[in-house]
Scaffold this motif. Sequence first.
Motif, short mmCIF file in Angstrom:
data_model
loop_
_atom_site.label_atom_id
_atom_site.label_comp_id
_atom_site.label_asym_id
_atom_site.label_seq_id
_atom_site.Cartn_x
_atom_site.Cartn_y
_atom_site.Cartn_z
N THR A 247 79.80 22.66 -6.52
CA THR A 247 80.10 21.66 -7.55
C THR A 247 79.48 20.31 -7.19
O THR A 247 78.86 19.64 -8.04
CB THR A 247 81.61 21.51 -7.73
N LEU A 248 79.62 19.92 -5.94
CA LEU A 248 79.06 18.64 -5.50
C LEU A 248 77.54 18.65 -5.54
O LEU A 248 76.90 17.68 -5.96
CB LEU A 248 79.54 18.32 -4.07
N SER A 249 76.94 19.76 -5.13
CA SER A 249 75.48 19.87 -5.11
C SER A 249 74.90 19.89 -6.51
O SER A 249 73.80 19.36 -6.75
CB SER A 249 75.05 21.13 -4.36
N LEU B 148 68.09 21.00 -1.88
CA LEU B 148 69.24 21.70 -1.29
C LEU B 148 68.76 22.88 -0.47
O LEU B 148 67.89 23.62 -0.89
CB LEU B 148 70.16 22.19 -2.41
N MET B 149 69.34 23.04 0.71
CA MET B 149 69.04 24.19 1.55
C MET B 149 70.32 25.01 1.75
O MET B 149 71.37 24.47 2.10
CB MET B 149 68.49 23.77 2.91
N LEU B 150 70.21 26.32 1.49
CA LEU B 150 71.32 27.25 1.72
C LEU B 150 71.07 27.97 3.03
O LEU B 150 69.99 28.54 3.23
CB LEU B 150 71.40 28.26 0.57
N THR B 151 72.04 27.93 3.92
CA THR B 151 71.89 28.60 5.21
C THR B 151 72.97 29.65 5.36
O THR B 151 74.12 29.44 4.97
CB THR B 151 71.99 27.61 6.38
N GLY B 152 72.62 30.79 5.91
CA GLY B 152 73.61 31.85 6.09
C GLY B 152 72.93 33.15 6.44
O GLY B 152 71.70 33.26 6.38
N PRO B 153 73.70 34.16 6.81
CA PRO B 153 73.13 35.43 7.25
C PRO B 153 72.46 36.19 6.12
O PRO B 153 72.66 35.91 4.94
CB PRO B 153 74.35 36.19 7.78
N ILE B 154 71.64 37.16 6.49
CA ILE B 154 70.99 38.03 5.52
C ILE B 154 72.06 38.74 4.68
O ILE B 154 73.09 39.17 5.19
CB ILE B 154 70.11 39.07 6.24
N GLY B 155 71.80 38.84 3.39
CA GLY B 155 72.73 39.55 2.51
C GLY B 155 73.87 38.71 1.98
O GLY B 155 74.83 39.24 1.42
N SER B 156 73.78 37.36 2.12
CA SER B 156 74.91 36.52 1.73
C SER B 156 74.75 35.91 0.34
O SER B 156 75.34 34.87 0.04
CB SER B 156 75.15 35.41 2.77
N ARG C 18 63.68 20.76 -9.28
CA ARG C 18 64.57 20.65 -8.12
C ARG C 18 64.26 21.78 -7.16
O ARG C 18 64.18 22.95 -7.58
CB ARG C 18 66.04 20.72 -8.54
N ILE C 19 64.12 21.47 -5.90
CA ILE C 19 63.81 22.46 -4.88
C ILE C 19 65.10 22.92 -4.21
O ILE C 19 65.85 22.11 -3.65
CB ILE C 19 62.85 21.91 -3.82
N ILE C 20 65.35 24.22 -4.27
CA ILE C 20 66.45 24.84 -3.53
C ILE C 20 65.83 25.89 -2.62
O ILE C 20 65.08 26.75 -3.08
CB ILE C 20 67.47 25.51 -4.47
N SER C 21 66.08 25.78 -1.34
CA SER C 21 65.52 26.74 -0.39
C SER C 21 66.65 27.47 0.33
O SER C 21 67.81 27.05 0.29
CB SER C 21 64.62 26.04 0.63
N ALA C 22 66.30 28.57 0.97
CA ALA C 22 67.31 29.36 1.69
C ALA C 22 66.71 29.91 2.97
O ALA C 22 65.50 30.17 3.05
CB ALA C 22 67.79 30.52 0.82
N THR C 23 67.57 30.06 3.96
CA THR C 23 67.11 30.61 5.22
C THR C 23 68.27 31.27 5.97
O THR C 23 69.43 30.88 5.80
CB THR C 23 66.50 29.51 6.12
N SER C 24 67.94 32.26 6.75
CA SER C 24 68.92 32.87 7.65
C SER C 24 68.70 32.39 9.08
O SER C 24 69.34 32.88 10.01
CB SER C 24 68.82 34.40 7.59
N GLU C 25 67.80 31.42 9.24
CA GLU C 25 67.47 30.87 10.56
C GLU C 25 68.22 29.56 10.79
O GLU C 25 68.70 28.91 9.86
CB GLU C 25 65.96 30.61 10.67
N VAL D 162 68.07 17.76 2.41
CA VAL D 162 68.85 16.56 2.12
C VAL D 162 70.32 16.95 1.95
O VAL D 162 71.23 16.28 2.43
CB VAL D 162 68.32 15.87 0.84
N LEU D 163 70.53 18.06 1.26
CA LEU D 163 71.86 18.67 1.17
C LEU D 163 71.79 20.06 1.79
O LEU D 163 70.78 20.76 1.65
CB LEU D 163 72.31 18.80 -0.28
N VAL D 164 72.85 20.46 2.47
CA VAL D 164 72.90 21.79 3.09
C VAL D 164 74.23 22.44 2.76
O VAL D 164 75.29 21.81 2.89
CB VAL D 164 72.73 21.72 4.62
N ILE D 165 74.17 23.68 2.29
CA ILE D 165 75.39 24.47 2.09
C ILE D 165 75.36 25.64 3.07
O ILE D 165 74.54 26.55 2.93
CB ILE D 165 75.49 25.02 0.65
#
Length: 319
Positions: free
Chosen positions: A39-41, A48-56, A128-135, A156-159
């Motif tokens: 909601t905040l993002s 925004l960058m999303l970080t978390g394990p594979i399959g999330s 808007r750029i939203i990226s994701a990584t498991s690293e 700039v923002l990370v979830i």
Amino acid sequence: MLYETMNMSAAATSNNNGRIGISLIGQSAPAAALRRMITLSAATDAPLMLTGPIGSEKRDIAATVHGQSDRSAAGFVAINCATIDHAMLSGSLLDGALGGSVFFDEISELSPSLHNHLYHLLEARNVRIISATSETADGLKGKFGIPAELYAGLSVLVIPIAPLANRRADIPLLLEAHIQQLPKEKRYTFDQPALNALCNYDWPGNFDQMRDIVGRMAKRHARQRVSARQLPPAMQIRDINPKGFDALKQVSATIIIAPGFDLQHHLAEEEAKYIVAALDHSGGVIQRAADATGIKRTTFLAKMKKYGIERITATDRIG
């Protein structure tokens, strides 16, 4: 798939497979935190960058952020960083996202030759750029060579997205949500011991693994009540009562070999069960399953072929 384009309204956050924010369902602290951060993002245009394990379910979460944002009337383009090249990123690929959002899945796999182009996208601000990584951040900047300035611009923002192992209280609701998306004639339920086992399981493959398991169980147990014994072997382990081992010893002492018993066939069946269990426990990652069983990956693949264990059961990924 190289990329996927879709138009979304603020009220529609489902992807092309019809899953509607299943990862957001739940009453646990991680689930509540995830909904709050989305909601905040969504209220900003910051990268925004999303970080978390594979399959999330990072792609679904990115689509949800877009769907709740002021850019929701424009397009959402999801890009597979492992397969995109300069010509595609410089051409008409992003036309469908002008004024909308672009999702770069597994940013660590983006070719270094495209880093400058990503800089330009960040500076242009027409998407808007939203990226994701498991690293980890250190892994991105070190092992994968993402320049520190580019990393700072993307994050700039990370979830951070919690693995399913940290959301055990949500497992029953999440399973039910997946089952409800099956055709009515394919739906089923779990008895309490089965639910206990599934809640205690670590789910190394996270939502991808859960979706795969729900689908596989539907093929075998449609319109049934599934017991713990009917779960994949690796998922039964946590539900075993330690006192049961004494009873098992007593049973083993009284085994009677019936006439015509084929030991080789019996051993082969048991080996096949362990191969499937290793795959389930590793979330379908073949290298991890091979490591867990103490055999080479090539040997593990040969045994899969020998016993007819299809790769639909376990995606051939190295992780």
